[in-house]
Design a protein around this motif. Structure first.
Motif, mmCIF file in Angstrom:
data_model
loop_
_atom_site.group_PDB
_atom_site.id
_atom_site.type_symbol
_atom_site.label_atom_id
_atom_site.label_comp_id
_atom_site.label_asym_id
_atom_site.label_seq_id
_atom_site.Cartn_x
_atom_site.Cartn_y
_atom_site.Cartn_z
ATOM 1 N N ASP A 2 19.568 100.129 61.743
ATOM 2 C CA ASP A 2 20.684 99.231 61.434
ATOM 3 C C ASP A 2 20.409 97.814 61.905
ATOM 4 N N GLN A 3 19.794 97.711 63.098
ATOM 5 C CA GLN A 3 19.477 96.383 63.634
ATOM 6 C C GLN A 3 18.428 95.692 62.768
ATOM 7 N N LEU A 4 17.447 96.440 62.281
ATOM 8 C CA LEU A 4 16.411 95.866 61.424
ATOM 9 C C LEU A 4 17.018 95.347 60.116
ATOM 10 N N ILE A 5 17.927 96.111 59.534
ATOM 11 C CA ILE A 5 18.571 95.682 58.290
ATOM 12 C C ILE A 5 19.351 94.388 58.515
ATOM 13 N N GLN A 6 20.037 94.302 59.666
ATOM 14 C CA GLN A 6 20.783 93.087 59.978
ATOM 15 C C GLN A 6 19.843 91.894 60.105
ATOM 16 N N HIS A 7 18.683 92.108 60.730
ATOM 17 C CA HIS A 7 17.714 91.018 60.873
ATOM 18 C C HIS A 7 17.171 90.593 59.507
ATOM 19 N N LEU A 8 16.963 91.546 58.613
ATOM 20 C CA LEU A 8 16.456 91.215 57.284
ATOM 21 C C LEU A 8 17.492 90.413 56.483
ATOM 22 N N VAL A 9 18.768 90.776 56.635
ATOM 23 C CA VAL A 9 19.830 90.011 55.973
ATOM 24 C C VAL A 9 19.861 88.585 56.513
ATOM 25 N N ASN A 10 19.766 88.450 57.837
ATOM 26 C CA ASN A 10 19.748 87.114 58.445
ATOM 27 C C ASN A 10 18.531 86.310 57.986
ATOM 28 N N THR A 11 17.396 87.011 57.783
ATOM 29 C CA THR A 11 16.183 86.340 57.318
ATOM 30 C C THR A 11 16.384 85.719 55.943
ATOM 31 N N LEU A 12 17.030 86.445 55.047
ATOM 32 C CA LEU A 12 17.278 85.923 53.705
ATOM 33 C C LEU A 12 18.099 84.638 53.758
ATOM 34 N N ILE A 13 19.127 84.649 54.590
ATOM 35 C CA ILE A 13 20.040 83.501 54.653
ATOM 36 C C ILE A 13 19.344 82.295 55.270
ATOM 37 N N LEU A 14 18.648 82.513 56.375
ATOM 38 C CA LEU A 14 17.957 81.412 57.045
ATOM 39 C C LEU A 14 16.754 80.939 56.233
ATOM 40 N N GLY A 15 16.068 81.889 55.607
ATOM 41 C CA GLY A 15 14.868 81.547 54.850
ATOM 42 C C GLY A 15 15.138 80.630 53.674
ATOM 43 N N GLY A 16 16.318 80.756 53.054
ATOM 44 C CA GLY A 16 16.640 79.886 51.930
ATOM 45 C C GLY A 16 16.678 78.423 52.318
ATOM 46 N N THR A 17 17.298 78.135 53.448
ATOM 47 C CA THR A 17 17.376 76.741 53.897
ATOM 48 C C THR A 17 16.019 76.249 54.407
ATOM 49 N N TYR A 18 15.264 77.131 55.052
ATOM 50 C CA TYR A 18 13.922 76.751 55.472
ATOM 51 C C TYR A 18 13.052 76.429 54.262
ATOM 52 N N ALA A 19 13.220 77.199 53.200
ATOM 53 C CA ALA A 19 12.441 76.937 51.983
ATOM 54 C C ALA A 19 12.764 75.566 51.406
ATOM 55 N N LEU A 20 14.044 75.183 51.427
ATOM 56 C CA LEU A 20 14.418 73.843 50.955
ATOM 57 C C LEU A 20 13.708 72.761 51.765
ATOM 58 N N LEU A 21 13.687 72.937 53.084
ATOM 59 C CA LEU A 21 13.000 71.972 53.945
ATOM 60 C C LEU A 21 11.519 71.870 53.589
ATOM 61 N N GLY A 22 10.882 73.032 53.446
ATOM 62 C CA GLY A 22 9.452 73.034 53.174
ATOM 63 C C GLY A 22 9.109 72.480 51.814
ATOM 64 N N ILE A 23 9.909 72.807 50.793
ATOM 65 C CA ILE A 23 9.639 72.310 49.437
ATOM 66 C C ILE A 23 9.747 70.792 49.396
ATOM 67 N N GLY A 24 10.787 70.247 50.032
ATOM 68 C CA GLY A 24 10.953 68.797 50.041
ATOM 69 C C GLY A 24 9.780 68.086 50.685
ATOM 70 N N LEU A 25 9.299 68.636 51.798
ATOM 71 C CA LEU A 25 8.198 67.997 52.515
ATOM 72 C C LEU A 25 6.883 68.128 51.750
ATOM 73 N N TYR A 257 13.752 91.440 68.851
ATOM 74 C CA TYR A 257 13.013 92.503 69.524
ATOM 75 C C TYR A 257 12.261 92.042 70.773
ATOM 76 N N ILE A 258 12.172 90.749 70.954
ATOM 77 C CA ILE A 258 11.511 90.252 72.182
ATOM 78 C C ILE A 258 12.525 89.519 73.041
ATOM 79 N N SER A 259 12.916 88.335 72.620
ATOM 80 C CA SER A 259 13.927 87.558 73.340
ATOM 81 C C SER A 259 14.360 86.403 72.460
ATOM 82 N N SER A 260 15.634 86.052 72.543
ATOM 83 C CA SER A 260 16.121 84.920 71.746
ATOM 84 C C SER A 260 15.445 83.625 72.166
ATOM 85 N N GLY A 261 14.946 83.570 73.395
ATOM 86 C CA GLY A 261 14.241 82.387 73.857
ATOM 87 C C GLY A 261 12.906 82.178 73.163
ATOM 88 N N TYR A 262 12.399 83.243 72.502
ATOM 89 C CA TYR A 262 11.117 83.154 71.815
ATOM 90 C C TYR A 262 11.284 82.958 70.307
#
Length: 290
Positions: A2-25, A257-262
């Protein structure tokens, strides 16, 4: 699981905005051969324009996003015309110094205008999250994902399905030959920088309501944009989009899985590995600027 699925969902949401940043640059570097050190500041400007549109003008988030994109587009065009156009043909060191100075001016300007206190952008969505199986996601984050994917799709279509995109790709391949074929290279450079700036502002406009808006938010975003471009390969738009999702996945798994600080460190460990073993980027063989 369940935790892995939640992380994958968060990845999709964050990855979209990161992709915008990378494409522009990567667009700006691939076509203009300019390292844009104002990218993070433009990301911050987009977030503040969203805050102004919602908090001061009373617009909802759906209308504030186009305002932020238009603001980034106009500011990017102004930077290209005023700062970069007179430097055309100068060595890359001079251009980099000018862009670093412009980034500092923009960041200092937002600090002077808005102060150092973080601002919250009101959300029009209900606070109760949407439950998708074992994962839960806020309605705001779903909107961010949908808007980011729409902007990525529109950018890809513009580059590959329009005359402007054809002129941009021709300029990337050989600016002198493109000029001989009737392409107005000066206009293409301005349009390219404006488009890349608009995508950076869009990323800030989308993530501003998710977190908070403050003048220093562009620094980490700019570093991540450079990391994404390195992952995807310089000038590779498709690679930048994929690289954004890879970086988001690394951050989510590292934090979970490691630490939010990382969170930030995990992404940059991948960058170090890519630079050591595949310095041209993971997708260097893919078609560039397209």
């Amino acid at each position: 699981m369940d935790q892995l699925i939640q992380h994958l969902v968060n990845t999709l949401i964050l990855g979209g905005t990161y992709a915008l940043l990378g494409i522009g640059l990567t667009l700006i570097f691939g076509i203009m051969n300019v390292v844009n050190f104002t990218h993070g500041a433009l990301y911050t400007v987009g977030a503040y324009l969203t805050y102004l549109a919602v908090a001061a003008l009373g617009l909802d988030l759906f209308l504030a996003l186009p305002v932020a994109i238009l603001g980034g587009l106009l500011l990017g065009a102004l930077i290209e015309i005023v700062l970069l156009r007179p430097l055309r043909g100068q060595d890359i060191d001079t251009t980099m110094l000018v862009m670093i100075g412009a980034g500092i001016v923009l960041q200092s300007g937002t600090l002077w205008i808005f102060g150092g206190v973080a601002k919250a952008v009101p959300s029009p969505f209900p606070e109760a999250p949407l439950q998708i199986g074992p994962a839960s996601v806020s309605w705001l984050r779903l909107f961010v994902l949908g808007a980011a994917l729409l902007l990525i799709g529109l950018t890809y279509a513009l580059i590959n399905r329009t005359k402007l995109g054809l002129a941009m790709r021709a300029t990337f391949q050989d600016a002198d030959t493109a000029a001989l074929m009737g392409v107005n290279v000066r206009v293409i450079y301005t349009a390219t920088f404006a488009m890349g700036s608009a995508l950076a502002a869009a990323a800030g406009a989308l993530l501003g309501p998710v977190y908070v808006v403050h003048p220093q938010m562009g620094g980490p975003a700019e570093l991540k944009a450079f990391a994404i471009v390195i992952l995807g390969g310089l000038g590779n738009v498709t690679g930048a989009a994929i690289g954004g999702f890879i970086l988001a996945l690394a951050e989510e798994l590292g934090a979970g899985y490691i630490s939010s600080g990382y969170r930030d460190a995990m992404g940059f460990l991948i960058i170090i590995a890519v630079l050591l073993y595949r310095p041209t980027g993971l997708f260097a063989k893919a078609e560039r600027v397209g």
